[in-house]
Scaffold this active site. Structure first.
Site, PDB file in Angstrom:
ATOM      1  N   CYS A  94       4.372   4.329   1.858  1.00  0.00           N
ATOM      2  CA  CYS A  94       3.355   5.294   1.413  1.00  0.00           C
ATOM      3  C   CYS A  94       1.967   5.035   2.015  1.00  0.00           C
ATOM      4  O   CYS A  94       1.763   5.302   3.184  1.00  0.00           O
ATOM      5  CB  CYS A  94       3.326   5.375  -0.099  1.00  0.00           C
ATOM      6  N   HIS A 194       8.661   5.123  -2.645  1.00  0.00           N
ATOM      7  CA  HIS A 194       7.965   3.987  -3.252  1.00  0.00           C
ATOM      8  C   HIS A 194       8.873   2.927  -3.819  1.00  0.00           C
ATOM      9  O   HIS A 194      10.051   3.158  -4.023  1.00  0.00           O
ATOM     10  CB  HIS A 194       7.129   4.498  -4.421  1.00  0.00           C
TER      11      HIS A 194
HETATM   12  N1  GLN Z   1      -3.491   7.458  -0.936  1.00  0.00           N
HETATM   13  C1  GLN Z   1      -2.382   8.067  -0.274  1.00  0.00           C
HETATM   14  C2  GLN Z   1      -2.192   9.512  -0.647  1.00  0.00           C
HETATM   15  O1  GLN Z   1      -2.500   9.920  -1.740  1.00  0.00           O
HETATM   16  C3  GLN Z   1      -1.134   7.244  -0.533  1.00  0.00           C
HETATM   17  C4  GLN Z   1      -0.762   7.189  -1.974  1.00  0.00           C
HETATM   18  C5  GLN Z   1       0.293   6.219  -2.312  1.00  0.00           C
HETATM   19  O2  GLN Z   1       0.465   5.140  -1.701  1.00  0.00           O
HETATM   20  N2  GLN Z   1       1.011   6.561  -3.359  1.00  0.00           N
HETATM   21  O3  GLN Z   1      -1.721  10.266   0.173  1.00  0.00           O
END
Ligand code: GLN
Length: 245
Positions: A94, A194
């Site tokens: 992510c 995730h």
């Molecule tokens: N900050 C990034 C986004 O919102 C990744 C989010 C995350 O790792 N869940 O796209």
């Protein structure tokens, strides 16, 4: 045999307890009598690209990404590039995945990424891409499924030199429109799925362990099968959730 893993920014990049992926890797090595060596590289720290065969970076909110991005490029980019070119595994989830690319554009703000993969991420108008997801991937052993959860505001677009990790079966994937999920280059894997990515998809954990051990051993070792009843149940539950969504 020993799996030598280095976690990048384990304190800052650990949204949704992505570090659970590391716990699973450790367990699956130790259950088989394979050693497991853990190291971490945080802010300001570089590392020896030959000292680790598995690099791991979890997810993070925009705020966390802002904090680590410049430091990541300055202190770790070169070692990461050398390790990947030399066949090390790099798994980025992510927020970590987004930072593999050229940049993450948030309105007027541009967060520079590592440029290890030909991709860009942008915040476009529209809701966050949240939900259960299932993708089909082929890590050189035939098509397999990964089931998990995604939650990202950024939309990632692959450039012409990038190969997606997989094809979206359910969910949004990289951007909700082109049917691609994640990126793969050699043994570098970036994905929006995730933690607990690996506990829900233990075959991926084993495939990555195999690739990482293979870098040092010269050939990919056969891994002893484990009793995967719990892991299979976790996968089945994530799969059913994705298919319902
Ligand atoms: N900050 C990034 C986004 O919102 C990744 C989010 C995350 O790792 N869940 O796209």
């Amino acid at each position: 045999m020993k799996l030598r893993l280095c976690a990048l920014y384990p304190e800052q990049m650990n949204i949704y307890a992505d570090r659970g992926n590391i716990m699973l890797l450790r367990s699956r090595c130790e259950w088989r009598g394979i050693g497991f060596e853990y190291a971490a590289a945080g802010p300001g720290e570089s590392f020896d690209p030959r000292a680790h065969d598995f690099l791991y970076m979890g997810g993070g909110q925009d705020r966390d990404q802002r904090i680590v991005a410049a430091d990541l490029v300055r202190t770790k980019r070169q070692a990461m590039a050398e390790a990947v070119d030399d066949g090390a595994v790099l798994l980025a989830v992510c927020g970590g995945y987004q930072l593999l690319g050229h940049s993450y554009q948030l309105g007027d703000e541009r967060i520079e990424g590592l440029g290890l993969a030909d991709l860009e991420t942008v915040r476009e108008p529209g809701p966050r891409l949240i939900g259960n997801v299932e993708i089909e991937v082929d890590l050189d052993g035939g098509p397999r499924r990964l089931a998990g959860f995604e939650n990202h505001g950024g939309r990632t677009h692959l450039g012409g030199d990038a190969t997606p990790l997989g094809r979206v079966i359910k969910g949004f994937g990289n951007n909700g429109s082109d049917g691609h999920e994640g990126v793969r280059r050699r043994n570098m894997v970036g994905t929006y799925l995730h933690g607990p990515l690996l506990p829900k998809n233990s075959w991926l954990a084993d495939r990555l362990i195999q690739l990482a051990l293979g870098r040092r051993e010269g050939t990919e070792p056969e891994l002893e099968p484990l009793d995967d009843a719990l892991e299979a149940a976790a996968h089945e539950s994530a799969h059913r959730a994705a298919m319902r969504g």
